[in-house]
Design an enzyme around this catalytic site. Structure first.
Site, PDB file in Angstrom:
ATOM      1  N   GLU A 189       0.833  -1.210   0.000  1.00 30.13           N
ATOM      2  CA  GLU A 189       0.000   0.000   0.000  1.00 30.13           C
ATOM      3  C   GLU A 189       0.869   1.261   0.000  1.00 30.13           C
ATOM      4  O   GLU A 189       2.086   1.199   0.133  1.00 30.13           O
ATOM      5  CB  GLU A 189      -0.898   0.035   1.245  1.00 30.13           C
ATOM      6  N   ARG A 223      -6.700   1.618  13.012  1.00 32.95           N
ATOM      7  CA  ARG A 223      -5.343   1.916  12.563  1.00 32.95           C
ATOM      8  C   ARG A 223      -5.415   2.972  11.473  1.00 32.95           C
ATOM      9  O   ARG A 223      -6.467   3.192  10.867  1.00 32.95           O
ATOM     10  CB  ARG A 223      -4.639   0.658  12.039  1.00 32.95           C
ATOM     11  N   ASN A 235      -4.624   4.409   7.738  1.00 38.42           N
ATOM     12  CA  ASN A 235      -4.698   3.603   6.529  1.00 38.42           C
ATOM     13  C   ASN A 235      -4.191   4.256   5.258  1.00 38.42           C
ATOM     14  O   ASN A 235      -3.584   3.589   4.452  1.00 38.42           O
ATOM     15  CB  ASN A 235      -6.140   3.148   6.297  1.00 38.42           C
ATOM     16  N   ASP A 278      -9.874   1.462  -3.808  1.00 39.46           N
ATOM     17  CA  ASP A 278      -8.835   1.541  -2.785  1.00 39.46           C
ATOM     18  C   ASP A 278      -8.180   2.922  -2.867  1.00 39.46           C
ATOM     19  O   ASP A 278      -8.874   3.923  -2.975  1.00 39.46           O
ATOM     20  CB  ASP A 278      -7.839   0.396  -2.983  1.00 39.46           C
TER      21      ASP A 278
END
Length: 294
Positions: free
Chosen positions: A18, A101, A103, A198
């Protein structure tokens, strides 16, 4: 827009690759593997891949104007020194949400960090969008979602793109002169069977690119939300794209092995690797993070 064929540029095998970002001062690509808690630097000139272990799940990395790096992790936002591999906490935005968390993130033209959080279990609606600058962390004022993704800005900085991954929608949000946000509107919705939106990034024509997790590719949308094109990738879980190279015409793409069973992994041996293709419309340079201390 003309697009070259996709090629694999580096074997990574990331569980959840990512956050790719092109660091112009180094002419190198930085990215993370969230689940393996690892930070990577890829040098296209040598095809060299360097990695560092992080102390918790690491969602993103951004270059800072002071020459260092700022990273977002499950435990908070931290400074990272690649020379020593040391991490130092700056702020913990959500101490009251231990199941969350950080991201995905980007910077605006002023060097502010815009970042999101998410429920690590991917079920609770506890993900929020924030901004961080020398005045500290402030909530962006948008409704919470389970998984925030892809904050990115139009070339003029007047529109923020914010992704609700599980809701399958990319929102466009007006940015006011003082840096506050207006109301969100649906910019693009991903249809059933095409994966989940995404990370996003905007090119120099103001077109929005998004990775498709479970969708085998990336898409490019016009500023009015019309779908312009889809670039197919050789693995299903495509996470995010970053423009790099001397002219910002190389699109680097991260991918993930997460969620793939043994049969899928056998059929997709390049899952989790780093890919690239060339474009004729360049991306936008990344603004380095400005001063964070008040």
């Amino acid at each position: 827009m003309a697009v070259s064929s996709v090629r694999k540029v580096c074997s990574v095998g990331a569980t959840l690759g990512e956050g790719p970002v092109w660091v112009g001062r180094e002419q190198a690509l930085w990215f993370v593997d969230i689940k393996q808690q690892r930070l990577y630097r890829f040098d296209p000139a040598t095809n060299g891949l360097t990695s560092w272990d992080a102390p918790s799940q690491i969602g993103w990395v951004l270059p800072a104007a002071d020459g260092g790096f700022i990273v977002g992790m499950q435990r908070g936002i931290e400074r990272f020194d690649p020379a020593t591999g040391a991490f130092a906490t700056i702020v913990k935005p959500e101490p009251h949400l231990p199941g969350n968390r950080l991201n995905d993130a980007t910077t605006d033209a002023h060097g502010r960090i815009w970042f999101g959080s998410m429920d690590d279990a991917e079920s609770g609606v506890t993900g929020h969008l924030y901004a961080l600058d020398s005045g500290g962390v402030r909530h962006a004022g948008l409704d919470p979602v389970s998984i925030t993704n892809g904050p990115s800005f139009s070339p003029d900085g007047r529109t923020l793109y914010h992704t609700d991954t599980l809701g399958k929608v990319i929102h466009a949000v007006a940015v006011n002169d003082d840096g506050t946000l207006g109301a969100a509107r649906a910019f693009a919705t991903i249809e059933e069977g095409a994966g989940w939106p995404d990370g996003s990034v905007v090119d120099s024509e103001g077109c929005v690119w998004t990775g498709l997790y479970g969708g085998w590719g990336v898409r490019r949308y016009a500023p009015d939300g019309a779908l312009l094109e889809t670039v197919a990738l050789p693995t299903a879980n495509i996470t995010k794209l970053a423009f790099g190279g001397p002219e910002l015409k190389t699109a680097y793409v991260t991918s993930a092995r997460k969620g793939l069973d043994s049969a899928a992994l056998e059929a997709q041996p390049e899952a989790g690797d780093l890919f690239a293709f060339e474009v004729d419309v360049p991306g936008l340079p990344v603004t380095e993070v400005g001063t964070l201390e008040s």
